[in-house]
Structure formats: C-alpha cells, structure tokens
Design a protein around this motif. Structure first.
Motif, PDB file in Angstrom:
ATOM      1  N   ALA A 156     -38.671  -0.033 -41.150  1.00  0.00           N
ATOM      2  CA  ALA A 156     -37.735   0.715 -40.280  1.00  0.00           C
ATOM      3  C   ALA A 156     -37.520   2.154 -40.233  1.00  0.00           C
ATOM      4  O   ALA A 156     -37.611   2.970 -39.658  1.00  0.00           O
ATOM      5  CB  ALA A 156     -36.361   0.022 -41.311  1.00  0.00           C
ATOM      6  N   ASP A 189     -37.830   4.364 -37.863  1.00  0.00           N
ATOM      7  CA  ASP A 189     -36.796   5.420 -37.299  1.00  0.00           C
ATOM      8  C   ASP A 189     -36.847   7.353 -37.063  1.00  0.00           C
ATOM      9  O   ASP A 189     -36.937   8.442 -36.165  1.00  0.00           O
ATOM     10  CB  ASP A 189     -35.811   5.430 -38.447  1.00  0.00           C
ATOM     11  N   GLY A 247     -36.504  -7.165 -32.079  1.00  0.00           N
ATOM     12  CA  GLY A 247     -35.392  -6.245 -32.444  1.00  0.00           C
ATOM     13  C   GLY A 247     -35.967  -5.006 -32.438  1.00  0.00           C
ATOM     14  O   GLY A 247     -35.339  -4.030 -32.502  1.00  0.00           O
ATOM     15  N   GLY A 296     -34.553  -1.383 -31.498  1.00  0.00           N
ATOM     16  CA  GLY A 296     -34.013  -1.156 -32.163  1.00  0.00           C
ATOM     17  C   GLY A 296     -34.611   0.641 -31.919  1.00  0.00           C
ATOM     18  O   GLY A 296     -34.236   1.617 -31.753  1.00  0.00           O
ATOM     19  N   ASP A 352     -31.854   2.023 -29.002  1.00  0.00           N
ATOM     20  CA  ASP A 352     -30.868   2.691 -29.698  1.00  0.00           C
ATOM     21  C   ASP A 352     -31.197   3.627 -30.322  1.00  0.00           C
ATOM     22  O   ASP A 352     -30.569   5.042 -30.525  1.00  0.00           O
ATOM     23  CB  ASP A 352     -30.474   1.306 -30.533  1.00  0.00           C
TER      24      ASP A 352
END
Length: 392
Positions: free
Chosen positions: A229, A233, A254, A258, A261
């Motif tokens: 993750a 990011d 996902g 992700g 987003d």
C-alpha cells in the motif's frame, strides 16, 4: 495500447544455465550483447513500445548480467529509431542519487528522449547490502520491520534528490541520509561568484545538476509493485506507473481503482486503468507446440533463478497449500504466463484489457536463455499479429 518487453538478460541458453559461473565468461557476454542488439532492432521494427532491463549486480551465475541498464539503454538506442528504452528498475539504494540524476539526464539526451525510468527498492541483498552499505540500506521484502522502513526512507529520499536535480535550478537539501551541499565547502572562483552559481562569500551554498533531462520535467517513471500500500501511494503521488506481476483479479481491480483514487486525490485526475501496467511472461510460436517449447526454455530463469527469490508466491492459486510448484503449468494456471499462437495470445491480451481496463502490458521474455532464433520469431510474431491486430 502499449507493449513492452522486459529482459532478465542471461548469458547462456537453458541447457547451460546452472552448470557453472557463467557470468565470468567474457565471450558469452559478448555474444549476449550482440543477440540483445538484434532483438532490440526486431522489436523496434515490429511495433513494440519499449524494452526494459533489470539492474542486478555480482550475478556470477550468469542469469541476469545487467549491472548498468542505462549503459545498455544508450547502446541499444543507437541501433533503434522509435523503440523506447528503460529499466525495471534502477535500484535506488545502490546509487549515489546525484550521480544517478546526472547519468539519467545524459542518457535521456543520448537516446533522443526515448528513455523511461524504472525505480526499485531492490530485493537482492547481495547487491543492495553491498552497494548500499554506506547508508545502512538493505533489501525490500526482508520481513524485518526496521530493515523495510530504512530501505523505504532511503528510496524516497533518493527520489526527492532526483526530482530536485531534474526540475530545479540552484538548490540545497537537508535529509536524513544526505546533505547537499556539505557545509563549509570553499569555492573561491570569481566566475562562479559573478554569475551567482550558488556561491556566497566563497562557499558553496547551492548546487545545480547538469544537464537537465531532454524530456520535461523528466522521463516517464515506472516502479514495480505486488501489493504494498505504501508503494502504491508513493507511485500515485509522484506520477509513476506501477508494474505488477500479481494475477489475482480482485487484487488487481483493487490496485487499479486504488491508484486512480489516490492519484486523483493528489491532484492528478486519473481514470481506472491508467497508471497501472500488467506484467506477464510471454511465449509465442507459429504453432502451440513451438510456443510451449519457447516457454519451457525460459523457465530456466523464471523457475530456477527467480523462483529462488519467492516469485512464485505471487502466483499461488486459490486454496493451494504448501510450497507453490515452480512449473510452467503453475504459471499458466495462475495467469502469469501467456503461451500460444499469435491468435491465442491475442485473445488473452484482449480479455485482460477488457476485464481490467489496463492499456499497458509488460511481457517478460527470457533473453539469452531462450534460443536467439526463437526470440526473434516471437518478437516479430507478436508485433505483426498481436500489436498490429489488437483494437485500440
């Protein structure tokens, strides 16, 4: 759509790998470079988007002899006209970030702006543990929280140095691992003082890395990702395309959503499917049988070498227990390898595109391990029948 080749460059064929310290053989490496050049020319002429090379050091076994992919990028660019050249990736903890910023900028000019930049945290401690020793860095994926955290901090700080070097003129930086410039460095040259070249009172206060890259603000960025993750990011924040070997459809959806987003939240409006590239093994033949033989030759790298670093765990099937078999059949069943004729592989590519919405595929090809003639045939078949035939 974009289609990239990713090469772990071996210096011997499938039958020879694993029989000795082949990385030490000068003539084998010379043959490998000559074959790589011919395969790059074939990819250039067949419509492929780019050729990516890994960075690995001290691999005396001969499976991946690519200690400086940037040098190979520049060399291969001199023999191609439209093919882009990149890495998957440059292992940041191995480098001094200022020197790397200069090398990348020069390579961007020497490739005529056909350079892509792949960045990696590194997963092999024989290289990161040795080359990153001055910063106390070691590998990602170690399972040790303190090692993981330090590796990530070095990676992100090194990228910040790269970013400033490429996008800012005169600058200074104070980080956890590096200070630029070091205080107290004398520079009494009158020309520098007259031009305002970061010198005050005879002391260096700022630097400027030159040249700047040809592409603005810098070459396109790529980074590898399985399921971290934090990496997702970071990539969404800086605008790096993530390249994943993951095959689980729910995980991939996902990840794709992700990324969109996160990037949008960072002020970079992104649609699902943008910023994510799918990495798969590839073997194409004129017949189904030829394709499978090409795939089996490549397994000398994937199973025997990469498998030893735990790659097959990413291709565990639902409900599968115990060690994951390091076999071609396992990879095909997991969706990690596309094998078949151009029509068969083309159908698989279209299905992945339609199901996931991705527009960039990175195909790992076992350069060196697979017979040279087979590699040329595969590159050309895929280019002429799949790249040219997949609807936009």
């Amino acid at each position: 759509m974009r289609f990239s080749l990713f090469y772990p460059v071996a210096v011997a064929g499938a039958a020879e790998l694993g029989t000795g310290l082949l990385g030490l053989d000068r003539q084998l490496y010379q043959t490998t470079i000559n074959e790589l050049r011919e395969q790059a020319i074939c990819a250039d002429e067949s419509g492929w988007t780019s050729l990516m090379l890994a960075e690995h050091h001290f691999e005396v076994e001969g499976y991946q002899v690519t200690p400086n992919p940037l040098l190979l990028n520049v060399y291969l660019a001199q023999h191609t006209t439209r093919l882009r050249h990149g890495q998957m990736g440059l292992v940041l903890p191995n480098w001094n970030p200022l020197r790397l910023a200069e090398d990348i900028a020069m390579a961007d000019h020497m490739t005529g702006g056909r350079l892509d930049i792949g960045l990696s945290r590194g997963y092999q401690n024989r290289s990161v543990g040795v080359l990153g020793q001055h910063y106390g860095a070691n590998v990602a994926g170690s399972g040790k929280a303190d090692v993981e955290a330090r590796n990530r901090r070095v990676f992100e700080e090194w990228f910040e140095v790269l970013r400033r070097a490429w996008t800012e003129d005169l600058w200074s930086y104070q980080g956890e691992f590096i200070e630029i410039p070091v205080p107290g460095l004398e520079w009494p040259h009158p020309v520098s003082a007259r031009l305002g070249a970061g010198v005050e009172d005879g002391e260096i206060r700022q630097i400027a890395v030159v040249p700047k890259p040809l592409q603005t603000p810098h070459p396109p960025l790529f980074t590898t990702l399985t399921q971290s993750a934090a990496t997702l990011d970071w990539a969404a924040k800086v605008g790096s395309t993530v390249v994943t070997i993951a095959t689980d459809q729910d995980m991939l959806r996902g990840m794709i959503q992700g990324y969109a987003d996160l990037a949008t939240g960072y002020g970079r409006p992104t649609l699902p499917g943008e910023g994510v590239a799918i990495c798969r093994g590839l073997a194409v033949g004129r017949t189904h049988e030829e394709a499978w033989e090409t795939a089996r030759q490549g397994m000398s790298i994937t199973a025997d070498w990469l498998g030893g670093f735990g790659f097959f765990e990413a291709w565990r099937l639902p409900g599968q227990e115990g060690p994951v078999p390091r076999t071609l059949e396992q990879m095909v069943a997991a969706g990690a390898m596309l094998v078949g004729t151009p029509d068969e592989v083309g159908e698989q590519v279209e299905r992945l595109r339609d199901e996931l919405g991705v527009q960039h595929f990175v195909f790992m090809a076992a350069g060196g391990a697979t017979e040279h003639a087979r590699m040329l045939d595969m590159i050309q078949l895929f280019g002429e029948h799949v790249i040219a035939g997949v609807p936009v």
